[in-house]
Scaffold this motif. Structure first.
Motif, PDB file in Angstrom:
ATOM      1  N   ALA A  12       0.825  -1.214   0.000  1.00 58.84           N
ATOM      2  CA  ALA A  12       0.000   0.000   0.000  1.00 58.84           C
ATOM      3  C   ALA A  12       0.860   1.264   0.000  1.00 58.84           C
ATOM      4  O   ALA A  12       0.500   2.265  -0.623  1.00 58.84           O
ATOM      5  CB  ALA A  12      -0.930   0.009   1.210  1.00 58.84           C
ATOM      6  N   LEU A  13       1.998   1.224   0.656  1.00 58.69           N
ATOM      7  CA  LEU A  13       2.885   2.387   0.708  1.00 58.69           C
ATOM      8  C   LEU A  13       3.547   2.645  -0.647  1.00 58.69           C
ATOM      9  O   LEU A  13       3.801   3.793  -1.011  1.00 58.69           O
ATOM     10  CB  LEU A  13       3.972   2.188   1.767  1.00 58.69           C
ATOM     11  CG  LEU A  13       3.509   2.040   3.212  1.00 58.69           C
ATOM     12  CD1 LEU A  13       4.686   1.725   4.118  1.00 58.69           C
ATOM     13  CD2 LEU A  13       2.804   3.286   3.690  1.00 58.69           C
ATOM     14  N   GLY A  18       3.616   9.395  -0.138  1.00 62.55           N
ATOM     15  CA  GLY A  18       3.093  10.169   0.980  1.00 62.55           C
ATOM     16  C   GLY A  18       2.282   9.349   1.964  1.00 62.55           C
ATOM     17  O   GLY A  18       1.948   9.834   3.042  1.00 62.55           O
ATOM     18  N   THR A  19       1.964   8.118   1.624  1.00 58.43           N
ATOM     19  CA  THR A  19       1.226   7.245   2.527  1.00 58.43           C
ATOM     20  C   THR A  19       2.138   6.844   3.684  1.00 58.43           C
ATOM     21  O   THR A  19       3.296   6.505   3.479  1.00 58.43           O
ATOM     22  CB  THR A  19       0.734   5.980   1.789  1.00 58.43           C
ATOM     23  OG1 THR A  19      -0.003   6.374   0.649  1.00 58.43           O
ATOM     24  CG2 THR A  19      -0.121   5.122   2.690  1.00 58.43           C
ATOM     25  N   ARG A  20       1.594   6.881   4.892  1.00 57.21           N
ATOM     26  CA  ARG A  20       2.371   6.548   6.088  1.00 57.21           C
ATOM     27  C   ARG A  20       1.736   5.390   6.830  1.00 57.21           C
ATOM     28  O   ARG A  20       0.513   5.244   6.832  1.00 57.21           O
ATOM     29  CB  ARG A  20       2.463   7.746   7.025  1.00 57.21           C
ATOM     30  CG  ARG A  20       3.244   8.885   6.459  1.00 57.21           C
ATOM     31  CD  ARG A  20       3.264  10.033   7.405  1.00 57.21           C
ATOM     32  NE  ARG A  20       4.202  11.041   6.952  1.00 57.21           N
ATOM     33  CZ  ARG A  20       4.587  12.043   7.691  1.00 57.21           C
ATOM     34  NH1 ARG A  20       4.124  12.198   8.910  1.00 57.21           N
ATOM     35  NH2 ARG A  20       5.443  12.917   7.206  1.00 57.21           N
ATOM     36  N   ARG A  21       2.597   4.635   7.503  1.00 59.95           N
ATOM     37  CA  ARG A  21       2.108   3.505   8.289  1.00 59.95           C
ATOM     38  C   ARG A  21       3.017   3.301   9.501  1.00 59.95           C
ATOM     39  O   ARG A  21       4.201   3.026   9.337  1.00 59.95           O
ATOM     40  CB  ARG A  21       2.114   2.247   7.433  1.00 59.95           C
ATOM     41  CG  ARG A  21       1.691   1.019   8.190  1.00 59.95           C
ATOM     42  CD  ARG A  21       1.688  -0.197   7.293  1.00 59.95           C
ATOM     43  NE  ARG A  21       1.556  -1.386   8.087  1.00 59.95           N
ATOM     44  CZ  ARG A  21       1.913  -2.575   7.701  1.00 59.95           C
ATOM     45  NH1 ARG A  21       2.427  -2.741   6.492  1.00 59.95           N
ATOM     46  NH2 ARG A  21       1.759  -3.607   8.485  1.00 59.95           N
ATOM     47  N   ARG A 108       7.467  -6.454   0.108  1.00 66.55           N
ATOM     48  CA  ARG A 108       7.849  -6.662   1.502  1.00 66.55           C
ATOM     49  C   ARG A 108       9.214  -6.036   1.741  1.00 66.55           C
ATOM     50  O   ARG A 108      10.095  -6.114   0.910  1.00 66.55           O
ATOM     51  CB  ARG A 108       7.908  -8.150   1.839  1.00 66.55           C
ATOM     52  CG  ARG A 108       6.562  -8.829   1.704  1.00 66.55           C
ATOM     53  CD  ARG A 108       6.627 -10.240   2.271  1.00 66.55           C
ATOM     54  NE  ARG A 108       5.385 -10.946   2.096  1.00 66.55           N
ATOM     55  CZ  ARG A 108       4.323 -10.788   2.864  1.00 66.55           C
ATOM     56  NH1 ARG A 108       4.352  -9.948   3.850  1.00 66.55           N
ATOM     57  NH2 ARG A 108       3.226 -11.475   2.651  1.00 66.55           N
ATOM     58  N   VAL A 109       9.357  -5.407   2.910  1.00 67.19           N
ATOM     59  CA  VAL A 109      10.637  -4.815   3.288  1.00 67.19           C
ATOM     60  C   VAL A 109      11.137  -5.543   4.536  1.00 67.19           C
ATOM     61  O   VAL A 109      10.374  -5.770   5.474  1.00 67.19           O
ATOM     62  CB  VAL A 109      10.532  -3.288   3.515  1.00 67.19           C
ATOM     63  CG1 VAL A 109       9.623  -2.950   4.665  1.00 67.19           C
ATOM     64  CG2 VAL A 109      11.890  -2.673   3.713  1.00 67.19           C
ATOM     65  N   ASP A 110      12.417  -5.943   4.486  1.00 59.35           N
ATOM     66  CA  ASP A 110      13.037  -6.620   5.620  1.00 59.35           C
ATOM     67  C   ASP A 110      13.776  -5.568   6.446  1.00 59.35           C
ATOM     68  O   ASP A 110      14.810  -5.049   6.023  1.00 59.35           O
ATOM     69  CB  ASP A 110      14.000  -7.702   5.139  1.00 59.35           C
ATOM     70  CG  ASP A 110      14.571  -8.525   6.280  1.00 59.35           C
ATOM     71  OD1 ASP A 110      14.184  -8.298   7.444  1.00 59.35           O
ATOM     72  OD2 ASP A 110      15.414  -9.401   5.998  1.00 59.35           O
TER      73      ASP A 110
END
Length: 169
Positions: A12-13, A18-21, A108-110
């Protein structure tokens, strides 16, 4: 097989800049040690981060990383322990050179390499059990934190050592 606790889905980011999580992650990271201290086996490392999608296929991670540590006190050799907390602000990019930024592969981010690096840079090289640690007596080896010893600790000028030998006769 369970997924590693520091891997986060960022689909989603990546779709909208500009999307934050906010993410709060925790888990054990074995092998975190430097010369003077280490994260104990089973110690829980915590990452409280804000992930933000940036234009150009990148994710910015900002926040804090916290971990417990322990090691031998550099003065008395007793157990020293504490908690390290460090602020992080790192970029994950698709076209990462892996020296300046971290790699971003797929959705996916590790975050484990980021968390690992942050903790290793903050672990104390020469820990103290307490700031006012008195250390060990250089003559008898008694722990000065537990009591005093009967050793003569009068400072002596080495230039007068020949005369000190005469006094002892």
């Amino acid at each position: 097989m369970a997924e590693h606790p520091f891997v986060v889905n960022v689909a989603a980011l990546r779709k909208r800049a500009g999307t934050r999580r906010p993410v709060q992650l925790e888990g054990p990271l074995p092998g975190l040690s430097v010369t003077g201290s280490a994260v104990p086996d089973g110690g829980i490392v915590t990452a409280d981060l804000l992930l933000e999608g940036l234009a150009g296929e990148a994710i910015l991670a900002t926040g804090a990383v916290t971990a417990p540590w322990e090691g031998p006190c550099r003065r008395c050799l007793g157990t020293a322990c504490g908690t390290v907390t460090t602020e992080v602000r790192e970029l994950f990019e698709v076209a990462s050179d892996e020296e300046e930024t971290y790699p971003l592969k797929g959705d996916r981010v590790d975050l484990e390499p980021l968390v690992r690096d942050a903790v290793l840079l903050e672990l104390p090289q020469a820990p103290l059990c307490m700031e006012e640690c008195q250390g060990l007596c250089p003559t008898c080896g008694a722990n000065r934190n537990e009591g005093t010893c009967t050793c003569d600790t009068t400072p002596r000028d080495p230039r007068w050592s020949a005369l000190d030998q005469l006094r002892e006769r």
